[in-house]
Structure formats: structure tokens, C-alpha cells
Scaffold this active site. Structure first.
Site: not given
Length: 488
Positions: A392, A364, A355, A347
Site C-alpha cells: 500500500e 485492489d 482489506n 502510505d
């Protein structure tokens, strides 16, 4: 409607094209012109060629037998009674010529074989050239009267009865012209055919052929390949009778020309049908090749689609679907081979905050960098593949790798991500983007499942996050072990 659909798929109902019609007209005109040119000189005697008649009859019999067989095959496929009648017509002409040649004087013996009389051969010629147009008329009549096909269970019976009937007719006619030779009207004298013409029997035969030709043209007009060339065959037969009646005698110019017309009559139908068979065969081969090419293109497209369906659109590494399929196979292999199987769940630490702070485009881009860092790391470990698990989260399957090897991979992967040097100002763990890794490894027993592995790896991942993130945690034998990056 069903009847029309069935006929449209028959070989013998293929429509005649303009080219075929032109060729048929050219052949018919050639027969007519040559016959017309020969007619004034038809009685001129030529040299007697002994092998000519046996060779001619052999060719004729072979051509008519082949035509009869092809027509009978079409009858079996379509159950059309008119085709059975036409098949029997050609079978009759093939069979009736056999006693004709055997009783012909001067071929195998001076007076002929098998009980031949002096009138036997010529009467068999009459029955031959009169029987063919009668068969054509019966074919046309049966086409008008028979609308329904022969029942499937009666095809063999109908075919057998028809063949036996033709054989019986030919045998009875043979007995008539041999045993009854002296009772039949004399229609030839010393090889001269004038009596045949003057007796009226010859004109009757000629008239039968003319009526058969006109009715065939009127009913079908050469619309199909069969009827086009059948019309040419009947016309050639008519010219055969015409030249024979005016040739005067055997082995005259007209007699030889008449035999040539008979050969044309016996071969044009079978040749045209075999030509169509060859065209259908060539078309079948081309369609098959095209089908194979289309199949190959379809398989290639399916392979591309499969690859695309198993590749993550953002990162370019295998996706969750590919992971699930691989995990199932790896579980079975571990059970069968008794080798360890390791699953790692990864993770990205505090990625939502990343983000929110840097925006989705930067997010991204970061996921792509992380994915390729994991992929490059997996290349250095045998039987190891990295996958995007979702969002993610990433996953790794390591086959034939124990917990220590999996932990080493996890630590290498963690360092590879940190070494990317991606700033993460919102992270409470590190100033750079980092990952947490949870893994579980064991040799699977029969009752073990892939879901069980994932559950243990997920618990280890939870432990890694709880312990401060940016580290590797291992679930083993019900215990958790966390590798602290500061001491590793």
C-alpha cells in the site's frame, strides 16, 4: 567427418539440382546434334573472317582466366589441392592460346609473329587441346591421392609455385614449337588438317579428351555444380577436336563450328559458377533482410518487455524497479546540475484494516484509485512521477523541485485521495480512505545517495503517521515539520 563438413560449405560443392542437370543435358545434346549435322559438311570452305579468330581467342582467354581465378580463390578458402590443380589447368589453357594466336598465320602477319614457323600454330593447338584433358586427369588423380588440405602457412607458397610452373611449361612449349619447328613432325600442309588426322597425333588428342570425359563422369557423375558443368566443358572440347580433325582446313564450316564449341567449353563452367554466386548473393541479401526484420521485432518485443517489467501489474503506474532506476539517474542529475531533488513516500492509512473489512477485491480497487489520483496529480507538476513502491506504499520523485513545491504536491495528493470518497469504516483517522506523506528535499552533494534521501523521507512518513495520519510531514535540516490538514 570434418572434411565432409568443410566441403559442404564450399561454393564448388553445391549439389546440382534436377533443373541444372536438365539444362546441362540439353546443352550437351545441342552441341552433339549441331556437331553431328555439321560433320558431313565440315570440309566446305567458308569466307575467311579476319576478326573472328582474335575475337574468339580473346573471349576464350578471358573465360579461362576468370575460371582459373575463381577456382584459385576457392583453393585459398578450402586449401583443397585438387582445386589448385584444376585452377592451373584453366590457367594453362588461357596462356597457351596466346602464343597460338600470335603464331597463327594470316592474323597479325602472313607467317605469324614471335618466331613462328609453318607448324608452330597447329602444334600449339595440339598442346592446347591435349593439355586440357591431361589437366582434368591430374585433377581426378589428385582428388584420389590428396585427402588432407594444404597447410595454411603453405597456401601462398603452393599457389606461387603452381603459377610459376604453369608459366614455365607454357614458355618451354612455346620455345619447342618455334625454335624446334623444323624438328617436329609436320602435321599440317598448306592449312590442311588431314595430315593431323592421318599422323595419329590428332586421334591421340581426341582419345585423351574422351578418357578425361568418361573418367570425370564415372568418378563424380555430375553430382555437384562444378562437376556437372565441367563434364559439359570437356564434352564440348571433345566435339571441338572432332570437328577440327574432320574439317579439313582452316576457315571451313567444321573449323568455325569447332571454335564455337571451344567458346562453349571456356564459358559454361564460369557462367554456371557465377550463376551460383548470384544465387548465394540473393539468398544472403534475403537472409540479411529477414535478420534485420527479426532484429527489429526482437527490439520491439524487448521494449515491450522492458515497459511491462517497469509497470505495476495491478495499478498500471511505474513500479519499484522503475523507481530505483529513475532515482539513480535523478541523483546524478542533481549532483551534476546543482538542482534540488525531492522524494516523497506515501502510505495508505490503515489499509490492512480496509482489506480485512472490505475484502481484497475492494482493496485492489482502492489501490488502483489511489494510484491514478497520484498519477493525475503528478501530471500537474513538472518533472514529477508517481510510482507504486510496494503493497500500500507509493513513492514520488520530483526533479528540480524544492521542499516547498514537494510539500504542495503532497498536500494536493492527500486531498485528491480524500476526494475519491472511498468509505473506510475501520479507519481511526477519517471516515474516508486517506494517505500519509513523508518527504525530503535538497541539492545533493557528491557524498549523498538515493538511499539517504529515502531514509529521510521514510522518517518524515513515520512522523506523519505518528502525528495522526492523513497529513504531510517534511524532513529538513535535521528537523521535522508536519502540515496539519485541518489548518492547511
Amino acid at each position: 567427418m570434418l572434411e565432409i563438413t568443410r566441403e559442404s560449405h564450399q561454393l564448388l560443392h553445391i549439389p546440382s539440382g534436377s533443373t541444372q542437370k536438365r539444362v546441362a543435358i540439353w546443352v550437351a545434346l545441342s552441341i552433339f546434334v549441331v556437331s553431328l549435322l555439321v560433320l558431313p559438311f565440315g570440309s566446305r570452305m567458308l569466307i575467311e573472317i579476319k576478326p573472328f579468330l582474335p575475337g574468339f581467342i580473346s573471349w576464350f582467354v578471358l573465360g579461362d582466366f576468370l575460371t582459373s581465378y575463381l577456382l584459385f580463390s576457392q583453393f585459398r578458402a578450402t586449401r583443397s589441392l585438387p582445386l589448385l590443380v584444376l585452377s592451373c589447368t584453366y590457367l594453362y589453357t588461357a596462356l597457351i592460346t596466346i602464343p597460338h594466336i600470335l603464331t597463327f598465320p594470316g592474323v597479325f602477319s602472313e607467317t605469324g609473329l614471335i618466331g613462328a614457323g609453318d607448324q608452330s600454330a597447329v602444334w600449339l593447338w595440339v598442346l592446347w587441346h591435349g593439355g586440357f584433358p591431361i589437366g582434368i586427369l591430374l585433377y581426378l588423380w589428385s582428388g584420389r591421392k590428396s585427402a588432407s588440405p594444404v597447410a595454411v602457412k603453405r597456401i601462398k607458397t603452393a599457389g606461387l609455385i603452381a603459377v610459376l610452373l604453369v608459366l614455365g611449361i607454357v614458355f618451354l612449349l612455346y620455345l619447342l614449337v618455334t625454335l624446334g619447328n623444323d624438328m617436329l613432325p609436320r602435321i599440317i600442309q598448306k592449312g590442311n588438317f588431314r595430315v593431323l588426322l592421318e599422323s595419329g597425333i590428332g586421334p591421340v588428342v581426341w582419345g585423351l579428351n574422351l578418357v578425361a570425359l568418361l573418367l570425370l563422369l564415372w568418378v563424380h557423375r555430375g553430382r555437384s555444380v562444378l562437376h556437372l558443368w565441367l563434364s559439359v566443358a570437356v564434352f564440348a572440347f571433345l566435339m571441338d577436336v572432332t570437328l577440327t580433325l574432320y574439317s579439313g582446313a582452316r576457315y571451313s564450316l567444321g573449323w568455325y563450328a569447332a571454335r564455337t564449341n571451344s567458346l562453349i567449353s571456356a564459358t559454361v563452367v564460369i557462367c554456371s559458377l557465377m550463376y551460383e554466386v548470384n544465387k548465394l548473393y540473393v539468398r544472403l541479401i534475403r537472409n540479411r533482410e529477414q535478420l534485420l526484420r527479426s532484429r527489429m521485432r526482437l527490439e520491439e518485443a524487448n521494449e515491450r518487455l522492458t515497459r511491462l517489467s517497469e509497470v505495476d501489474g495491478l495499478t498500471g503506474i511505474p513500479n519499484r524497479r522503475a523507481f530505483d532506476e529513475k532515482l539513480d539517474k535523478a541523483v546524478q542529475a542533481s549532483k551534476a546540475e546543482g538542482t534540488p531533488l525531492s522524494v516523497l513516500l506515501i502510505d495508505v492509512d490503515h489499509f490492512k484494516a480496509y482489506n480485512d473489512h472490505y475484502g481484497h477485491l475492494r482493496g485492489d480497487h482502492a489501490l488502483k484509485r489511489v494510484a491514478w489520483a497520484l498519477m493525475e496529480t503528478s501530471i500537474t507538476f513538472p518533472h514529477t512521477t508517481a510510482y507504486r513502491y510496494g503493497g500500500e506504499e507509493f513513492a514520488v520523485i520530483m526533479e528540480k523541485g524544492d521542499s516547498e513545491q514537494a510539500a504542495i504536491f503532497g498536500e494536493h495528493a492527500r486531498k485528491a485521495v480524500v476526494s475519491l470518497g472511498l468509505p473506510h469504516e475501520q479507519s481511526r483517522t477519517s471516515s474516508l480512505l486517506s494517505i500519509s506523506v513523508g518527504l525530503h528535499s535538497r541539492v545533493l552533494e557528491e557524498q549523498d545517495t538515493g538511499d539517504g534521501l529515502l531514509e529521510q523521507a521514510d522518517q518524515a512518513l513515520y512522523r506523519a503517521k505518528e502525528s495522526g495520519r492523513n497529513r504531510v510531514a517534511k524532513a529538513e535540516d535535521g528537523l521535522m515539520h508536519v502540515y496539519d490538514q485541518k489548518t492547511s
